[in-house]
Design an enzyme around this catalytic site. Structure first.
Site, PDB file in Angstrom:
ATOM      1  N   HIS A 148      44.832  33.744  70.396  1.00  9.87           N
ATOM      2  CA  HIS A 148      44.794  34.865  69.449  1.00  9.87           C
ATOM      3  C   HIS A 148      43.965  34.473  68.239  1.00  9.87           C
ATOM      4  O   HIS A 148      43.548  33.322  68.085  1.00  9.87           O
ATOM      5  CB  HIS A 148      46.212  35.274  69.011  1.00  9.87           C
ATOM      6  N   CYS A 164      43.175  30.006  61.143  1.00  9.43           N
ATOM      7  CA  CYS A 164      43.795  30.852  62.174  1.00  9.43           C
ATOM      8  C   CYS A 164      43.087  32.195  62.313  1.00  9.43           C
ATOM      9  O   CYS A 164      43.422  32.992  63.177  1.00  9.43           O
ATOM     10  CB  CYS A 164      45.271  31.065  61.873  1.00  9.43           C
ATOM     11  N   HIS A 210      41.947  31.034  68.823  1.00 12.84           N
ATOM     12  CA  HIS A 210      42.483  29.691  69.032  1.00 12.84           C
ATOM     13  C   HIS A 210      43.746  29.845  69.859  1.00 12.84           C
ATOM     14  O   HIS A 210      44.314  30.932  69.945  1.00 12.84           O
ATOM     15  CB  HIS A 210      42.765  28.988  67.693  1.00 12.84           C
ATOM     16  N   HIS A 251      47.646  28.463  71.522  1.00 10.99           N
ATOM     17  CA  HIS A 251      48.920  27.772  71.291  1.00 10.99           C
ATOM     18  C   HIS A 251      49.641  27.624  72.612  1.00 10.99           C
ATOM     19  O   HIS A 251      49.522  28.468  73.503  1.00 10.99           O
ATOM     20  CB  HIS A 251      49.832  28.582  70.357  1.00 10.99           C
ATOM     21  N   ASP A 289      51.563  35.140  79.030  1.00 13.28           N
ATOM     22  CA  ASP A 289      51.102  33.803  79.419  1.00 13.28           C
ATOM     23  C   ASP A 289      49.651  33.820  79.885  1.00 13.28           C
ATOM     24  O   ASP A 289      49.254  34.649  80.705  1.00 13.28           O
ATOM     25  CB  ASP A 289      52.000  33.236  80.521  1.00 13.28           C
ATOM     26  N   HIS A 290      48.875  32.892  79.337  1.00 21.47           N
ATOM     27  CA  HIS A 290      47.444  32.753  79.637  1.00 21.47           C
ATOM     28  C   HIS A 290      46.676  34.047  79.352  1.00 21.47           C
ATOM     29  O   HIS A 290      45.788  34.436  80.105  1.00 21.47           O
ATOM     30  CB  HIS A 290      47.224  32.266  81.074  1.00 21.47           C
ATOM     31  N   GLU A 322      55.609  28.035  67.502  1.00 22.89           N
ATOM     32  CA  GLU A 322      54.152  28.061  67.577  1.00 22.89           C
ATOM     33  C   GLU A 322      53.644  26.618  67.667  1.00 22.89           C
ATOM     34  O   GLU A 322      52.732  26.309  68.429  1.00 22.89           O
ATOM     35  CB  GLU A 322      53.579  28.746  66.342  1.00 22.89           C
TER      36      GLU A 322
END
Length: 147
Positions: free
Chosen positions: A21, A40, A46, A48, A86-87, A131
């Site tokens: 995100h 950010c 980037h 997480h 996810d992903h 996070e």
């Protein structure tokens, strides 16, 4: 009489998800976003590796000995968290974040709302999203108190 939040046993299940995100508010200028979100706000995004801990509550069923069947909870978490997030690039792949800044606070709210639709009424107690090891958000829904 105990408040509803104090009744019953708590059961937690965790999961890991990887997502990308970029924190950006559409109501702010590029300069304001950079000042507010710093690194950010990278326009290329980037990622997480989020750890999510879901806590449910309830009475222990005398027949099964469980608050909730873990197989069911795992399936609910798969549908509500893993499949949509996810992903994924949260900003581009998840419609919820088209108009909502994809901060960890809002990720926790998204997870809560998605789980709330699947779990038995009143069962969801808390969503905790890591996070990083240092940045952790805890969301308990719209808590209300009775007078």
């Amino acid at each position: 009489k105990q408040p509803q939040s104090e009744i019953g046993t708590r059961l937690c299940r965790s999961g890991l998800l990887a997502a990308e995100h970029s924190n950006e508010s559409k109501s702010l200028s590029d300069e304001e976003n950079l000042k507010l979100f710093g690194k950010c706000n990278n326009p290329n995004g980037h990622g997480h590796n989020y750890k999510v801990v879901v806590t449910v509550r309830g009475e222990i069923d005398p027949t099964s000995g469980m608050v909730i069947n873990l197989t069911d909870l795992k399936a609910y978490m798969q549908e509500a968290i893993m499949e949509p997030l996810d992903h994924k690039n949260l900003d581009k792949d998840v419609p919820y974040f088209a108009d909502v800044v994809s901060t960890t606070e809002n990720v926790a709210v998204y997870i809560w709302e998605n789980l709330q639709k699947r779990l038995p009424a009143g069962a969801l107690y808390k969503v905790k999203v890591y996070e990083t090891d240092q940045n952790i958000v805890v969301y308990k829904g719209e808590e209300t108190t009775s007078e």
